[in-house]
Design an enzyme around this catalytic site. Sequence first.
Site, PDB file in Angstrom:
ATOM      1  N   GLY A  46       7.412   6.709 -20.427  1.00 29.16           N
ATOM      2  CA  GLY A  46       6.334   7.541 -20.945  1.00 29.16           C
ATOM      3  C   GLY A  46       5.819   8.465 -19.854  1.00 29.16           C
ATOM      4  N   GLN A  51      -0.111  14.054 -15.648  1.00 31.25           N
ATOM      5  CA  GLN A  51       0.756  13.569 -14.573  1.00 31.25           C
ATOM      6  C   GLN A  51       1.631  14.678 -13.990  1.00 31.25           C
ATOM      7  OE1 GLN A  51       2.185   9.992 -17.044  1.00 31.25           O
ATOM      8  NE2 GLN A  51       2.243   9.222 -14.952  1.00 31.25           N
ATOM      9  N   CYS A  96       3.368   2.618 -13.500  1.00 27.06           N
ATOM     10  CA  CYS A  96       3.098   4.008 -13.875  1.00 27.06           C
ATOM     11  C   CYS A  96       3.792   4.919 -12.871  1.00 27.06           C
ATOM     12  CB  CYS A  96       1.586   4.245 -13.851  1.00 27.06           C
ATOM     13  SG  CYS A  96       1.107   5.927 -14.245  1.00 27.06           S
ATOM     14  N   LEU A  97       4.389   6.000 -13.378  1.00 24.11           N
ATOM     15  CA  LEU A  97       5.100   6.924 -12.479  1.00 24.11           C
ATOM     16  C   LEU A  97       4.150   7.574 -11.473  1.00 24.11           C
ATOM     17  CD1 LEU A  97       7.575   8.607 -15.008  1.00 24.11           C
ATOM     18  CD2 LEU A  97       8.061   6.814 -13.336  1.00 24.11           C
ATOM     19  N   HIS A 139      -1.164   3.272 -23.045  1.00 23.18           N
ATOM     20  CA  HIS A 139      -1.154   3.652 -21.619  1.00 23.18           C
ATOM     21  C   HIS A 139      -1.175   5.178 -21.469  1.00 23.18           C
ATOM     22  CE1 HIS A 139       0.604   3.148 -17.359  1.00 23.18           C
ATOM     23  NE2 HIS A 139       0.719   4.441 -17.608  1.00 23.18           N
ATOM     24  N   GLU A 140      -0.321   5.871 -22.252  1.00 22.95           N
ATOM     25  CA  GLU A 140      -0.232   7.338 -22.129  1.00 22.95           C
ATOM     26  C   GLU A 140      -1.505   8.009 -22.654  1.00 22.95           C
ATOM     27  OE1 GLU A 140       2.005   8.284 -20.215  1.00 22.95           O
ATOM     28  OE2 GLU A 140       3.204   6.468 -20.357  1.00 22.95           O
ATOM     29  N   HIS A 143      -4.169   8.122 -20.119  1.00 19.91           N
ATOM     30  CA  HIS A 143      -4.012   9.219 -19.148  1.00 19.91           C
ATOM     31  C   HIS A 143      -4.774  10.473 -19.592  1.00 19.91           C
ATOM     32  CE1 HIS A 143      -1.215   7.952 -16.014  1.00 19.91           C
ATOM     33  NE2 HIS A 143      -0.383   7.441 -16.901  1.00 19.91           N
TER      34      HIS A 143
END
Length: 173
Positions: A46, A51, A96-97, A139-140, A143
């Site tokens: 994701g 991000q 997370c990235l 989660h996304e 963000h």
Amino acid sequence: MALLKILTYGNETLRKPCKAIDKITPELIELAKDMLETMYDAPGCGLAAPQIGKNIRLVVIDTAIPDEEDPNPYIMFNPEWEPEQESEQVSHEEGCLSLPGIWGEVTRASKVKVRYMDINGNQQEISGCEGLFARCIQHETDHLDGKLFVDKISAADRAMNASKLKKLAKENS
Ligand code: NI
């Protein structure tokens, strides 16, 4: 198509609430495709627009297992979720990235319904999202409100990751 730079913990863009999207443009579709490419390259399941430096309500998700399942990409503008009636609170490890090398247990709804606008500007609704897909949606979407999973981990997990978090924040200051 292009690979985008993924911002990491400590970058202020990750903490800003994102703006809703009124109208799909060719530029937004291009951006979403670039985000998918960036996510696959990372690799991750994701990625949210903040991000990659854009404070707009756009996320991309693909929770298919690479090399085992066919790709199943989702591009979601203005995603909103709610728990399904039979949903339970479940804890699972997340990463997370934007937080390389950091993992922690996060409690989230096990089963959700998500509504979003697709790349054609049509409203979509998916009921009964479970497992990694349900977790990823939550989660996304976090963000887009400037929230990161480390805001939701236990004090013990935060203490365990404290030096890594500090180091990441320092690299971005
Ligand atoms: Ni993330």
